[in-house]
Design an enzyme around this catalytic site. Structure first.
Site, PDB file in Angstrom:
ATOM      1  N   LYS A  14      20.835 -27.188  24.996  1.00  0.00           N
ATOM      2  CA  LYS A  14      21.147 -27.632  23.637  1.00  0.00           C
ATOM      3  C   LYS A  14      20.137 -28.675  23.189  1.00  0.00           C
ATOM      4  O   LYS A  14      19.817 -29.609  23.928  1.00  0.00           O
ATOM      5  CB  LYS A  14      22.558 -28.218  23.566  1.00  0.00           C
ATOM      6  CG  LYS A  14      22.931 -28.710  22.173  1.00  0.00           C
ATOM      7  CD  LYS A  14      24.426 -28.959  22.013  1.00  0.00           C
ATOM      8  CE  LYS A  14      24.838 -30.275  22.543  1.00  0.00           C
ATOM      9  NZ  LYS A  14      26.183 -30.688  22.092  1.00  0.00           N
TER      10      LYS A  14
ATOM     11  N   SER B 125      13.414 -15.800  12.525  1.00  0.00           N
ATOM     12  CA  SER B 125      13.403 -16.558  13.769  1.00  0.00           C
ATOM     13  C   SER B 125      13.521 -18.042  13.472  1.00  0.00           C
ATOM     14  O   SER B 125      13.671 -18.450  12.329  1.00  0.00           O
ATOM     15  CB  SER B 125      12.098 -16.305  14.526  1.00  0.00           C
ATOM     16  OG  SER B 125      11.018 -16.701  13.704  1.00  0.00           O
TER      17      SER B 125
ATOM     18  N   TYR C  79      16.253 -15.923  17.179  1.00  0.00           N
ATOM     19  CA  TYR C  79      15.491 -16.069  18.414  1.00  0.00           C
ATOM     20  C   TYR C  79      14.373 -17.086  18.197  1.00  0.00           C
ATOM     21  O   TYR C  79      13.997 -17.398  17.068  1.00  0.00           O
ATOM     22  CB  TYR C  79      14.930 -14.717  18.876  1.00  0.00           C
ATOM     23  CG  TYR C  79      13.962 -14.109  17.904  1.00  0.00           C
ATOM     24  CD1 TYR C  79      12.595 -14.349  18.005  1.00  0.00           C
ATOM     25  CD2 TYR C  79      14.408 -13.309  16.862  1.00  0.00           C
ATOM     26  CE1 TYR C  79      11.704 -13.806  17.092  1.00  0.00           C
ATOM     27  CE2 TYR C  79      13.521 -12.760  15.952  1.00  0.00           C
ATOM     28  CZ  TYR C  79      12.175 -13.004  16.081  1.00  0.00           C
ATOM     29  OH  TYR C  79      11.291 -12.476  15.172  1.00  0.00           O
TER      30      TYR C  79
END
Length: 116
Positions: free
Chosen positions: A9, A25, A58
């Site tokens: 994270k 993305s 992504y």
């Protein structure tokens, strides 16, 4: 049994750009990727602290030491430059392994997006 758990994270970074006309993305400073144990192409969840939006995309590797956090493509409609986001990745592992696993969680400077 396998379960999905928090792997990495990046907690509270500031969006530096949003490019609607780019292949979808999120571009992330390579220093942040290294510190959070994330890689290019990895699936991530994005949580926008400013407006509550959540999305998946992504990673694209950004320029090292740039502080760059850019949402690209359709994701650019969910954020604005200056919004604060949390970037989360998950891993799938054996239940017993997950009990011992320690995620990589980093807290960059929210104003500069750099590790201090």
């Amino acid at each position: 049994m396998q379960i999905e758990v928090l792997k990495s994270k990046i907690h509270r970074v500031t969006v530096t750009g949003a490019d609607l006309n780019y292949v979808g993305s999120i571009t992330i400073d390579e220093d942040l990727l290294d510190a959070a144990n994330m890689i290019e192409g990895e699936k991530v969840a994005i949580v926008n602290v400013n407006n509550g939006e959540r999305l998946e995309t992504y990673i694209i590797k950004g320029k090292r030491n740039s502080g760059e956090i850019v949402l690209n493509g359709p994701a650019a409609r969910k954020v604005q430059r200056g919004d604060v986001i949390i970037i989360i990745s998950y891993g799938i592992m054996d239940f017993e392994e997950a009990k011992q696993f320690k995620p990589s969680i980093i807290f960059p400077n929210e104003k500069t997006n750099k590790i201090e």
